[in-house]
Design a protein around this motif. Sequence first.
Motif, PDB file in Angstrom:
ATOM      1  N   LEU A   1       0.789  -1.222   0.000  1.00  0.00           N
ATOM      2  CA  LEU A   1       0.000   0.000   0.000  1.00  0.00           C
ATOM      3  C   LEU A   1       0.830   1.285   0.000  1.00  0.00           C
ATOM      4  CD1 LEU A   1      -2.987  -0.918   2.350  1.00  0.00           C
ATOM      5  CD2 LEU A   1      -2.670  -1.394  -0.041  1.00  0.00           C
ATOM      6  N   GLU A   2       2.033   1.236  -0.564  1.00  0.00           N
ATOM      7  CA  GLU A   2       2.807   2.465  -0.708  1.00  0.00           C
ATOM      8  C   GLU A   2       2.144   3.360  -1.749  1.00  0.00           C
ATOM      9  OE1 GLU A   2       6.844   1.531  -1.589  1.00  0.00           O
ATOM     10  OE2 GLU A   2       7.233   0.736   0.414  1.00  0.00           O
ATOM     11  N   ILE A   3       1.650   2.684  -2.785  1.00  0.00           N
ATOM     12  CA  ILE A   3       0.907   3.411  -3.814  1.00  0.00           C
ATOM     13  C   ILE A   3      -0.489   2.800  -3.858  1.00  0.00           C
ATOM     14  CG2 ILE A   3       0.726   3.842  -6.291  1.00  0.00           C
ATOM     15  CD1 ILE A   3       3.784   3.702  -6.397  1.00  0.00           C
ATOM     16  N   LEU A   4      -1.497   3.658  -3.825  1.00  0.00           N
ATOM     17  CA  LEU A   4      -2.868   3.144  -3.855  1.00  0.00           C
ATOM     18  C   LEU A   4      -3.330   3.003  -5.301  1.00  0.00           C
ATOM     19  CD1 LEU A   4      -4.556   5.365  -1.086  1.00  0.00           C
ATOM     20  CD2 LEU A   4      -3.515   3.123  -0.832  1.00  0.00           C
TER      21      LEU A   4
ATOM     22  N   TYR B   1     -14.741  -5.966  -0.809  1.00  0.00           N
ATOM     23  CA  TYR B   1     -14.617  -6.780   0.410  1.00  0.00           C
ATOM     24  C   TYR B   1     -13.130  -7.021   0.726  1.00  0.00           C
ATOM     25  CZ  TYR B   1     -14.790 -10.831   3.462  1.00  0.00           C
ATOM     26  OH  TYR B   1     -14.601 -11.693   4.509  1.00  0.00           O
ATOM     27  N   ALA B   2     -12.367  -7.348  -0.336  1.00  0.00           N
ATOM     28  CA  ALA B   2     -10.929  -7.593  -0.138  1.00  0.00           C
ATOM     29  C   ALA B   2     -10.212  -6.318   0.289  1.00  0.00           C
ATOM     30  CB  ALA B   2     -10.324  -8.138  -1.424  1.00  0.00           C
ATOM     31  N   LEU B   3     -10.586  -5.201  -0.331  1.00  0.00           N
ATOM     32  CA  LEU B   3      -9.929  -3.927   0.004  1.00  0.00           C
ATOM     33  C   LEU B   3     -10.236  -3.499   1.433  1.00  0.00           C
ATOM     34  CD1 LEU B   3     -10.380  -1.791  -3.260  1.00  0.00           C
ATOM     35  CD2 LEU B   3      -8.369  -3.008  -2.460  1.00  0.00           C
ATOM     36  N   LEU B   4     -11.481  -3.661   1.836  1.00  0.00           N
ATOM     37  CA  LEU B   4     -11.853  -3.282   3.203  1.00  0.00           C
ATOM     38  C   LEU B   4     -11.061  -4.104   4.220  1.00  0.00           C
ATOM     39  CD1 LEU B   4     -15.741  -2.851   2.853  1.00  0.00           C
ATOM     40  CD2 LEU B   4     -14.039  -1.046   3.126  1.00  0.00           C
ATOM     41  N   GLY B   5     -10.928  -5.400   3.906  1.00  0.00           N
ATOM     42  CA  GLY B   5     -10.154  -6.274   4.793  1.00  0.00           C
ATOM     43  C   GLY B   5      -8.704  -5.829   4.886  1.00  0.00           C
ATOM     44  N   ARG B   6      -8.182  -5.440   3.729  1.00  0.00           N
ATOM     45  CA  ARG B   6      -6.774  -5.028   3.677  1.00  0.00           C
ATOM     46  C   ARG B   6      -6.556  -3.706   4.409  1.00  0.00           C
ATOM     47  NH1 ARG B   6      -3.694  -6.040  -1.980  1.00  0.00           N
ATOM     48  NH2 ARG B   6      -1.613  -5.380  -1.362  1.00  0.00           N
ATOM     49  N   PHE B   7      -7.476  -2.776   4.205  1.00  0.00           N
ATOM     50  CA  PHE B   7      -7.375  -1.468   4.879  1.00  0.00           C
ATOM     51  C   PHE B   7      -7.512  -1.618   6.390  1.00  0.00           C
ATOM     52  CE2 PHE B   7      -9.034   0.873   0.882  1.00  0.00           C
ATOM     53  CZ  PHE B   7      -7.743   1.039   0.421  1.00  0.00           C
ATOM     54  N   GLU B   8      -8.408  -2.513   6.790  1.00  0.00           N
ATOM     55  CA  GLU B   8      -8.618  -2.718   8.231  1.00  0.00           C
ATOM     56  C   GLU B   8      -7.348  -3.298   8.857  1.00  0.00           C
ATOM     57  OE1 GLU B   8     -12.032  -5.124   9.066  1.00  0.00           O
ATOM     58  OE2 GLU B   8     -12.352  -4.184  11.016  1.00  0.00           O
ATOM     59  N   GLU B   9      -6.739  -4.221   8.096  1.00  0.00           N
ATOM     60  CA  GLU B   9      -5.495  -4.842   8.550  1.00  0.00           C
ATOM     61  C   GLU B   9      -4.378  -3.804   8.685  1.00  0.00           C
ATOM     62  OE1 GLU B   9      -3.131  -8.012   6.231  1.00  0.00           O
ATOM     63  OE2 GLU B   9      -5.035  -8.946   6.779  1.00  0.00           O
ATOM     64  N   GLU B  10      -4.347  -2.867   7.749  1.00  0.00           N
ATOM     65  CA  GLU B  10      -3.311  -1.815   7.759  1.00  0.00           C
ATOM     66  C   GLU B  10      -3.616  -0.715   8.772  1.00  0.00           C
ATOM     67  OE1 GLU B  10      -0.453  -1.380   5.886  1.00  0.00           O
ATOM     68  OE2 GLU B  10      -0.696  -3.417   5.160  1.00  0.00           O
ATOM     69  N   GLY B  11      -4.847  -0.725   9.291  1.00  0.00           N
ATOM     70  CA  GLY B  11      -5.231   0.320  10.248  1.00  0.00           C
ATOM     71  C   GLY B  11      -5.690   1.602   9.579  1.00  0.00           C
ATOM     72  N   TYR B  12      -6.016   1.541   8.296  1.00  0.00           N
ATOM     73  CA  TYR B  12      -6.477   2.738   7.575  1.00  0.00           C
ATOM     74  C   TYR B  12      -7.951   3.018   7.851  1.00  0.00           C
ATOM     75  CZ  TYR B  12      -2.221   2.699   4.700  1.00  0.00           C
ATOM     76  OH  TYR B  12      -0.925   2.737   4.255  1.00  0.00           O
TER      77      TYR B  12
ATOM     78  N   LEU C   1     -12.827   6.227   8.462  1.00  0.00           N
ATOM     79  CA  LEU C   1     -11.401   6.438   8.169  1.00  0.00           C
ATOM     80  C   LEU C   1     -10.648   6.708   9.475  1.00  0.00           C
ATOM     81  CD1 LEU C   1      -9.902   6.647   5.413  1.00  0.00           C
ATOM     82  CD2 LEU C   1     -10.164   9.118   5.577  1.00  0.00           C
ATOM     83  N   THR C   2      -9.460   6.186   9.613  1.00  0.00           N
ATOM     84  CA  THR C   2      -8.621   6.483  10.786  1.00  0.00           C
ATOM     85  C   THR C   2      -7.633   7.583  10.402  1.00  0.00           C
ATOM     86  OG1 THR C   2      -6.945   4.882  10.165  1.00  0.00           O
ATOM     87  CG2 THR C   2      -8.747   4.072  11.557  1.00  0.00           C
TER      88      THR C   2
ATOM     89  N   GLU D   1      -3.936   9.958   6.431  1.00  0.00           N
ATOM     90  CA  GLU D   1      -2.557  10.269   6.040  1.00  0.00           C
ATOM     91  C   GLU D   1      -2.202   9.604   4.703  1.00  0.00           C
ATOM     92  OE1 GLU D   1       1.725   9.204   7.897  1.00  0.00           O
ATOM     93  OE2 GLU D   1       0.183   9.758   9.374  1.00  0.00           O
ATOM     94  N   ALA D   2      -2.605   8.332   4.565  1.00  0.00           N
ATOM     95  CA  ALA D   2      -2.343   7.608   3.313  1.00  0.00           C
ATOM     96  C   ALA D   2      -3.087   8.245   2.146  1.00  0.00           C
ATOM     97  CB  ALA D   2      -2.771   6.150   3.457  1.00  0.00           C
ATOM     98  N   LEU D   3      -4.298   8.694   2.429  1.00  0.00           N
ATOM     99  CA  LEU D   3      -5.100   9.341   1.385  1.00  0.00           C
ATOM    100  C   LEU D   3      -4.453  10.658   0.961  1.00  0.00           C
ATOM    101  CD1 LEU D   3      -7.807   9.188  -0.187  1.00  0.00           C
ATOM    102  CD2 LEU D   3      -8.861  10.419   1.713  1.00  0.00           C
ATOM    103  N   GLU D   4      -4.001  11.433   1.941  1.00  0.00           N
ATOM    104  CA  GLU D   4      -3.342  12.715   1.655  1.00  0.00           C
ATOM    105  C   GLU D   4      -2.052  12.481   0.860  1.00  0.00           C
ATOM    106  OE1 GLU D   4      -4.274  15.745   2.308  1.00  0.00           O
ATOM    107  OE2 GLU D   4      -5.607  15.788   4.037  1.00  0.00           O
ATOM    108  N   HIS D   5      -1.330  11.476   1.265  1.00  0.00           N
ATOM    109  CA  HIS D   5      -0.070  11.137   0.590  1.00  0.00           C
ATOM    110  C   HIS D   5      -0.327  10.781  -0.867  1.00  0.00           C
ATOM    111  CE1 HIS D   5       3.275   8.400  -0.503  1.00  0.00           C
ATOM    112  NE2 HIS D   5       3.988   9.293   0.150  1.00  0.00           N
ATOM    113  N   GLU D   6      -1.342  10.009  -1.102  1.00  0.00           N
ATOM    114  CA  GLU D   6      -1.676   9.608  -2.471  1.00  0.00           C
ATOM    115  C   GLU D   6      -2.161  10.806  -3.279  1.00  0.00           C
ATOM    116  OE1 GLU D   6      -1.009   6.852  -3.848  1.00  0.00           O
ATOM    117  OE2 GLU D   6      -2.120   7.042  -5.727  1.00  0.00           O
ATOM    118  N   PHE D   7      -2.937  11.645  -2.589  1.00  0.00           N
ATOM    119  CA  PHE D   7      -3.439  12.843  -3.265  1.00  0.00           C
ATOM    120  C   PHE D   7      -2.272  13.724  -3.720  1.00  0.00           C
ATOM    121  CE2 PHE D   7      -4.690  17.357  -2.890  1.00  0.00           C
ATOM    122  CZ  PHE D   7      -5.609  17.413  -3.923  1.00  0.00           C
TER     123      PHE D   7
END
Lengths: 384, 110
Positions: free
Chosen positions: B6-9, B50-61, B76-77, B82-88
């Motif tokens: 998830l370095e790049i979304l 479903y897969a993305l939500l699981g992955r984001f939850e795992e990452e703490g996003y 959103l946490t 922060e990840a969203l801002e970074h990607e933006f």
Amino acid sequence: MNTEFRFFPYEAMNYKAAQAWLDRKAAQGWGLARIYLGCIARLQRAEQPSHFVDLDIRSGFDGDTDADCLQLCSDAGWELVQSLRGMLLFRSAPGRTPAPIQTDGQLEWERFWKKYRPRIWQTLLIALCIGALAFVWTMPSQRNAAASLATNLGLLYLLYFVLAALYVLGQWVYSRWYFARCRRTSRVEDPGRAATVLDWGGRLQTPLLCMILFLVVAEPLGFGKTVDLEWYSLNETYTATVEACQEWPVVMAVDLDLPSSGYSRRLEGFGSILVDFLEYRELTDGGEPNTHHILTTERYECVSEGLARWVLAHRREETRNGAFLWGELEWASTPGLGFDECYTCRDSSYLLFRQGKVVVLTGCSGTDLTTPQSLESIRTRTGT
Amino acid sequence: MARKKLEILSEQMYYVLLSLHSGPMHGYRIMQYVTALTQGRVVIGAGTLYALLGRFEEEGYIRLCGTKEGRKSYELTSSGLEALEHEFDRLRRQVLDGARLLRGGTGHEH
């Protein structure tokens, strides 16, 4: 006709082939209603049906499919038809045209690769085990392998073994090719016809296994026996009679002018599409008080000369290694007795020969079977 | 081959986080929101979400904030934001670089 039934052989690894098949059916106006017995699809006429086949990652040892995932699919307009062999089969809800369940090809590929990567080594390992078993089976051993060809169960075992070996080998080659193809595109591709052929092969093993299970039960109960005069007893009232045994082409004591003990006569026979097998044993008097010999005849009538040659060669090696009730038989080639192939041992008291499609092993300790009179009698009685 | 952690979304990841920026939502609402926001250009499948939500939850996003009628809602946490801002920012820089080169700019970056 609003309903049709079709064969649905697909395995979870080839879920894209199942998807392609359902897409073709949907284009013809058929919607999936149910899969019966794991492989019979019931299709029904439907207005603009669409299907989606997904991997059921949570099935198997991990338990049931995640309810949240199913809820999300249901909200999106997908009805779960069935969970089958690690696949989730969805159909669009009436009046809705939902987006595909998987819309990120790379994410889907990563999930697929994680699940099926071990498959390459698993199939290779199974292929090696099957190869080792085949090697052991073809080695002459302490049993009569030729006789096992004369039973339908033995033949089915062999057929199943060959099919399973081909299937596993095919799976290994195919999965390597398929994974390489998917890796190139980072997507789970439609595997095409090869997958369908392999999955057909996989499904066909099930009825074969059912037949084997049936025969495992049926054969000990007498199914497949051609003759069963098995009563051998020390009481001549209960033993198989000379008259009854003489109806079958086996060498008996009376044919060789040997003194029969009068009891313990046994004739058993069974047959398959490849070999008809008879085995006869009779207790003979040895000439001195309380001395007996046992006359033995094995007769194999094969479907071809090639098979008869194999039976003779294999039986010769087996008996040389001790797969015979009365010890190891050291055969020596004995041409000139008028058979296509002929071997003798223990001072010609045992004879193993092939004449055309018939192979006979016969003998009795202390009796020379190569005298013209004995040979003539053996020829006549065994139909060679 | 596997996507870096998830370095790049991806586009779909970006829009899932973006939709949650406007408040807690359950899965199907996210799908509808993204389709509406992008005017149908980006469509997220139920299985992918479903897969993305699981992955984001795992990452703490994202984190679970409620369940209603069997539907789980997420919010959103701070690390997700922060990840969203970074990607933006990453996307914005890409667009600016493209604008400079493709629309008559110097091609030099500030």
